[in-house]
Enzyme design. Structure first.
Site, PDB file in Angstrom:
ATOM      1  N   ARG A 110     -15.235 -30.164 -12.732  1.00 23.65           N
ATOM      2  CA  ARG A 110     -14.790 -30.339 -11.359  1.00 23.65           C
ATOM      3  C   ARG A 110     -14.128 -31.696 -11.198  1.00 23.65           C
ATOM      4  NH1 ARG A 110     -18.659 -31.379  -8.601  1.00 23.65           N
ATOM      5  NH2 ARG A 110     -20.412 -30.981  -9.977  1.00 23.65           N
TER       6      ARG A 110
ATOM      7  N   TYR B 113     -10.605 -24.323 -13.908  1.00 26.67           N
ATOM      8  CA  TYR B 113     -11.985 -24.466 -14.375  1.00 26.67           C
ATOM      9  C   TYR B 113     -13.052 -24.373 -13.280  1.00 26.67           C
ATOM     10  CZ  TYR B 113     -15.769 -25.756 -17.393  1.00 26.67           C
ATOM     11  OH  TYR B 113     -16.928 -25.721 -18.123  1.00 26.67           O
TER      12      TYR B 113
ATOM     13  N   LYS C 159     -18.702 -23.393  -5.341  1.00 26.11           N
ATOM     14  CA  LYS C 159     -18.915 -24.648  -4.613  1.00 26.11           C
ATOM     15  C   LYS C 159     -18.072 -24.716  -3.344  1.00 26.11           C
ATOM     16  CE  LYS C 159     -21.512 -25.717  -7.969  1.00 26.11           C
ATOM     17  NZ  LYS C 159     -22.890 -26.114  -8.013  1.00 26.11           N
TER      18      LYS C 159
ATOM     19  N   HIS D 212     -27.502 -26.595  -2.586  1.00 27.99           N
ATOM     20  CA  HIS D 212     -27.339 -26.580  -4.042  1.00 27.99           C
ATOM     21  C   HIS D 212     -28.725 -26.421  -4.678  1.00 27.99           C
ATOM     22  CE1 HIS D 212     -25.414 -28.791  -7.764  1.00 27.99           C
ATOM     23  NE2 HIS D 212     -25.400 -27.484  -7.903  1.00 27.99           N
TER      24      HIS D 212
ATOM     25  N   SER E 287     -26.057 -31.514 -10.418  1.00 25.50           N
ATOM     26  CA  SER E 287     -25.436 -30.758 -11.503  1.00 25.50           C
ATOM     27  C   SER E 287     -25.970 -31.225 -12.859  1.00 25.50           C
ATOM     28  CB  SER E 287     -23.915 -30.960 -11.473  1.00 25.50           C
ATOM     29  OG  SER E 287     -23.403 -30.498 -10.252  1.00 25.50           O
TER      30      SER E 287
ATOM     31  N   CYS F 294     -28.906 -31.020 -14.154  1.00 21.94           N
ATOM     32  CA  CYS F 294     -30.229 -31.647 -14.142  1.00 21.94           C
ATOM     33  C   CYS F 294     -31.369 -30.640 -14.227  1.00 21.94           C
ATOM     34  CB  CYS F 294     -30.390 -32.508 -12.899  1.00 21.94           C
ATOM     35  SG  CYS F 294     -29.406 -34.006 -12.958  1.00 21.94           S
TER      36      CYS F 294
ATOM     37  N   ASP G 181     -28.400 -21.648  -8.744  1.00 23.35           N
ATOM     38  CA  ASP G 181     -27.515 -22.747  -8.349  1.00 23.35           C
ATOM     39  C   ASP G 181     -27.387 -22.933  -6.836  1.00 23.35           C
ATOM     40  OD1 ASP G 181     -25.759 -24.814  -9.467  1.00 23.35           O
ATOM     41  OD2 ASP G 181     -24.098 -23.731  -8.535  1.00 23.35           O
TER      42      ASP G 181
ATOM     43  N   ARG H 277     -19.730 -23.953 -20.705  1.00 25.61           N
ATOM     44  CA  ARG H 277     -20.538 -23.072 -19.853  1.00 25.61           C
ATOM     45  C   ARG H 277     -20.531 -21.630 -20.333  1.00 25.61           C
ATOM     46  NH1 ARG H 277     -22.726 -25.461 -14.781  1.00 25.61           N
ATOM     47  NH2 ARG H 277     -22.093 -27.608 -15.002  1.00 25.61           N
TER      48      ARG H 277
HETATM   49  P1  GTP Z   1     -25.401 -27.049 -12.985  1.00 26.27           P
HETATM   50  O1  GTP Z   1     -25.098 -25.672 -13.444  1.00 26.27           O
HETATM   51  O2  GTP Z   1     -24.363 -28.049 -13.370  1.00 26.27           O
HETATM   52  O3  GTP Z   1     -25.678 -27.129 -11.506  1.00 26.27           O
HETATM   53  O4  GTP Z   1     -26.679 -27.562 -13.826  1.00 26.27           O
HETATM   54  P2  GTP Z   1     -28.246 -27.191 -13.767  1.00 26.27           P
HETATM   55  O5  GTP Z   1     -28.914 -28.024 -12.726  1.00 26.27           O
HETATM   56  O6  GTP Z   1     -28.424 -25.732 -13.673  1.00 26.27           O
HETATM   57  O7  GTP Z   1     -28.782 -27.736 -15.176  1.00 26.27           O
HETATM   58  P3  GTP Z   1     -29.315 -26.933 -16.474  1.00 26.27           P
HETATM   59  O8  GTP Z   1     -30.564 -26.156 -16.198  1.00 26.27           O
HETATM   60  O9  GTP Z   1     -28.182 -26.185 -17.035  1.00 26.27           O
HETATM   61  O10 GTP Z   1     -29.708 -28.131 -17.443  1.00 26.27           O
HETATM   62  C1  GTP Z   1     -28.804 -29.116 -17.829  1.00 26.27           C
HETATM   63  C2  GTP Z   1     -29.322 -29.886 -19.009  1.00 26.27           C
HETATM   64  O11 GTP Z   1     -30.615 -30.438 -18.739  1.00 26.27           O
HETATM   65  C3  GTP Z   1     -29.463 -29.027 -20.276  1.00 26.27           C
HETATM   66  O12 GTP Z   1     -28.954 -29.748 -21.367  1.00 26.27           O
HETATM   67  C4  GTP Z   1     -30.955 -28.855 -20.413  1.00 26.27           C
HETATM   68  O13 GTP Z   1     -31.345 -28.705 -21.745  1.00 26.27           O
HETATM   69  C5  GTP Z   1     -31.531 -30.128 -19.778  1.00 26.27           C
HETATM   70  N1  GTP Z   1     -32.883 -29.885 -19.198  1.00 26.27           N
HETATM   71  C6  GTP Z   1     -33.208 -28.893 -18.336  1.00 26.27           C
HETATM   72  N2  GTP Z   1     -34.535 -28.921 -18.040  1.00 26.27           N
HETATM   73  C7  GTP Z   1     -35.059 -29.960 -18.731  1.00 26.27           C
HETATM   74  C8  GTP Z   1     -36.385 -30.505 -18.839  1.00 26.27           C
HETATM   75  O14 GTP Z   1     -37.354 -30.031 -18.229  1.00 26.27           O
HETATM   76  N3  GTP Z   1     -36.531 -31.585 -19.652  1.00 26.27           N
HETATM   77  C9  GTP Z   1     -35.484 -32.132 -20.331  1.00 26.27           C
HETATM   78  N4  GTP Z   1     -35.724 -33.185 -21.101  1.00 26.27           N
HETATM   79  N5  GTP Z   1     -34.224 -31.642 -20.266  1.00 26.27           N
HETATM   80  C10 GTP Z   1     -33.998 -30.571 -19.466  1.00 26.27           C
HETATM   81  C1  SPV Z   2     -22.115 -27.790 -10.917  1.00 28.49           C
HETATM   82  O1  SPV Z   2     -21.376 -28.679 -11.324  1.00 28.49           O
HETATM   83  O2  SPV Z   2     -23.073 -28.032 -10.152  1.00 28.49           O
HETATM   84  C2  SPV Z   2     -21.900 -26.402 -11.368  1.00 28.49           C
HETATM   85  C3  SPV Z   2     -20.700 -26.098 -12.160  1.00 28.49           C
HETATM   86  O3  SPV Z   2     -22.677 -25.533 -11.052  1.00 28.49           O
HETATM   87  S1  SPV Z   2     -19.272 -25.851 -11.221  1.00 28.49           S
HETATM   88  O4  SPV Z   2     -19.163 -24.430 -10.872  1.00 28.49           O
HETATM   89  O5  SPV Z   2     -18.114 -26.248 -12.040  1.00 28.49           O
HETATM   90  O6  SPV Z   2     -19.350 -26.627 -10.009  1.00 28.49           O
HETATM   91 MN    MN Z   3     -24.453 -26.423  -9.818  1.00 26.35          MN
END
Ligand code: GTP
Ligand code: SPV
Ligand code: MN
Length: 608
Positions: free
Chosen positions: A68, A217, A226, A246, A268, A270, A293, A389
């Site tokens: 983004r 993208y 979003k 979110h 994002s 996290c 999400d 992704r």
């Molecule tokens: P968006 O799709 O961008 O909104 O991201 P998200 O909040 O869904 O994050 P996602 O669950 O995809 O995790 C992002 C990164 O954080 C990945 O590399 C995971 O491996 C890492 N991660 C997720 N949960 C944990 C956790 O409990 N501990 C640690 N150390 N890393 C984590």
């Molecule tokens: C985020 O960045 O929080 C996402 C990916 O979920 S995007 O759809 O590119 O915003």
């Molecule tokens: Mn997101």
């Protein structure tokens, strides 16, 4: 065309006259349409088939179009103050970008005329939320990107069937172009049309309209996500008295069959997808997934907060996803999935950082940038882009909640905020009350991630994980959240803050995370039932000694290090928040938030 409802017809016609595509395709959402589209994308070298799996595809973008673009994302309202709080003099706002509708029109006029020449304009009718649910909303996206059509087909309920529930109703207008009319005037990279120099993502709040130019993208181009579900959505929510957030939504069932639903906002990258699909490592618990999400939430006539997931698929971060960390996601992505900017393997599969132990020894890796025979040792770059992704249908998730499409939504019993906090912030704590909880949301900070263009590792304020997604003035957003405190007969959910990412002095995580996060969910579950397991601390309610279930943990954890509240750190945190609120939210900060900050400062000062 002629079968389109009049309002839709007029919108499509306007876009045809503006963008001058060679042809127009109205998406019916059928299997055959999708098959033909995927075939075409393959022929055009945009998607590559991944023979190791069934109906899975790989896209590699122009390396200049991988995330983004927050600095090119604007909200247009007549008054600037309706979009962003007026920052303190001399300070730039971090709470969004504003442009007047007139100036924005001018910017769009420099980009959109004839931008689809030589291309097909696809018209995508889509529903955010289950078709026909009173909580759902409809959008019409016109786009010249077949990759976007294939992705929207996964991420939303799409096709002409949606138009039945539109009737004479309104829809959100979504116009998207990659900005590369034919014939091309410069070569493409990876056959991925985009125009990074002229990228612009515009939202007109007064007329529920989105115009996105130059990027193909993710959140820039899949406009239901979003742009609609959060930026336009949060404004609709403010007007109509609900929440567009979110947040992931999960169901949590204990061994007695008792069930709660929880919504959680993390910035994002996290951990939302991971938590939403987690395999609990605490025996007796079952997690089910409603969404990973975005949550649209509304109090029902009984004062119960209810949530739907407006999406139909997961657009998840690939790196870090593995059978060890997230087996449910791994199961989900075995079929009908579009991968973007991951690495490929010589046996026709995919690879990214985190899968090292899950590929055969003899396979070769080609990185997302096309580096062949890639190895970690040899290459200075990662195999997959950090924001690579998977785009995959929710229906394939093995732990999808039975009620995930329930038109009235699932009842929410708790809200969690969290972020990446390497120091000072304990694993879990509970807000004293709703007002304090809103303050916790407002105070969220996290290390920057790859999901946008920011430099990693700097600590950023990201209130409610919504900083890039606020559709209106953050001060007014806080007032909206606060307004529910005074409403009669509402069953306000408890609010918590979690941090899976605290580190020791060697820089290692203090908490194992992933499936072990079930131990924290268990504590939250018991708190929803009002179990007496808290102790007061200056920052909120901490778990009473021994109340966090650590039975059967593989390695001992350092509870003191996970839960201590360093006085100096928190005095600094108060100062940082004070500066942030003063500079960024300024006169728009609701008095209750200022009051909570003062109270926090007092409690920290008076602590041992
Ligand atoms: P968006 O799709 O961008 O909104 O991201 P998200 O909040 O869904 O994050 P996602 O669950 O995809 O995790 C992002 C990164 O954080 C990945 O590399 C995971 O491996 C890492 N991660 C997720 N949960 C944990 C956790 O409990 N501990 C640690 N150390 N890393 C984590
Ligand atoms: C985020 O960045 O929080 C996402 C990916 O979920 S995007 O759809 O590119 O915003
Ligand atoms: Mn997101």
């Amino acid at each position: 065309m002629s079968q389109l409802p009049e309002k839709v017809f007029n919108y499509v016609e306007e876009n045809i006259n503006l963008c001058k595509p060679d042809s127009v395709h109205i998406c019916d959402g059928s299997q055959m349409e999708n098959d033909i589209l995927l075939y075409q994308l393959q022929k055009d070298g945009i998607l590559k088939k991944l023979p190791k799996y069934k109906n899975c595809w790989l896209a590699k973008t122009d390396p200049a179009d991988v995330a983004r673009v927050e600095r090119l994302t604007y909200i247009s309202t007549e008054l600037k103050r309706d979009t962003i709080p007026t920052p303190k003099t001399g300070v730039a706002s971090q709470l969004g970008n504003w442009m007047s509708p007139a100036d924005m029109e001018e910017q769009l006029f420099m980009r959109f005329p004839e931008c689809m020449k030589g291309r097909t304009m696809y018209v995508i009718p889509f529903s955010m939320g289950p078709i026909g649910s009173p909580l759902s909303k409809i959008g019409i996206q016109c786009t010249d990107s077949p990759y976007v059509v294939a992705s929207m087909n996964i991420m939303t309920r799409m096709g002409v069937k949606v138009l039945d529930s539109l009737k004479d109703g309104d829809f959100v207008k979504c116009l998207h172009s990659v900005g590369r009319p034919l014939p091309l005037t410069a070569p493409l990279h990876n056959n991925w049309p985009c125009d990074p120099k002229n990228t612009l993502v515009a939202h007109f709040q007064e007329r529920n309209e989105i115009c996105s130019f130059g990027s193909g993208y993710g959140g820039n181009s899949l406009l239901g996500k979003k742009c609609f579900a959060l930026r336009i959505g949060s404004k609709l929510a403010q007007r109509e008295g609900w929440f567009a957030e979110h947040m992931l939504i999960l169901g949590l069932e204990n061994s007695k069959g008792e069930k709660k639903y929880i919504a959680a906002a993390f910035p994002s990258a996290c951990g939302k997808t991971n938590l939403a699909m987690m395999t609990p490592l605490l025996p007796g618990y079952k997690v089910t997934c409603v969404g990973d999400d975005i949550a649209w939430m509304r109090f029902d006539e009984n004062g119960q907060l209810r949530a739907i997931n407006p999406e139909n698929g997961f657009f998840g971060v690939a790196p870090g996803t593995s059978n060890k960390t997230n087996p449910c996601a791994m199961d989900t992505i075995q079929t009908n999935t579009i991968f973007t900017n991951v690495a490929e393997t010589s046996d026709g599969g995919v690879f990214w950082e985190g899968l090292e132990k899950e590929i055969d020894d003899d396979v070769e890796i080609t990185s997302w940038l096309g580096e062949e025979h890639w190895t970690k040792e040899k290459s200075s770059k990662t195999a997959a882009h950090p924001n690579s992704r998977f785009c995959t249908p929710a229906s394939q998730c093995p732990i999808l909640d039975k009620e995930w499409e329930c038109p009235k939504g699932v009842p929410i019993d708790a809200i969690i905020f969290g972020g990446r906090r390497p120091d000072g912030v304990p694993l879990v704590y509970e807000a004293f009350n709703w007002q304090h909880g809103v303050f916790l949301g407002a105070s969220m900070r996290s290390e920057a991630t790859a999901a946008a263009e920011h430099k990693a590792k700097s600590l950023m304020h990201d209130p409610f994980a919504m900083r890039p997604f606020f559709g209106y003035n953050f001060g007014d957003y806080l007032k909206h959240w606060m307004s529910f405190q005074d409403k009669k007969n509402l069953n306000l959910p408890k609010i918590f803050h979690v941090n899976w990412f605290r580190k020791n002095s060697e820089g290692q995580f203090l908490w194992p995370g992933f499936g072990e996060n079930a131990r924290v969910l268990d504590w939250i579950f018991r708190r929803i039932n009002n179990e007496d397991i808290t102790q007061k601390s200056p920052i909120g309610l901490l778990p009473k000694f021994d109340s966090l279930n650590l039975d059967g943990l593989d390695n001992p954890v350092d509870l003191e290090a996970l839960f201590n509240i360093p006085k100096e750190f928190w005095l600094d945190e108060v100062k940082a928040l004070e500066k942030y609120f003063e500079e960024q939210v300024n006169v728009d900060l609701p008095p209750q938030i200022r009051e909570e900050l003062k109270k926090l400062e007092e409690r920290v000062k008076n602590s041992a």
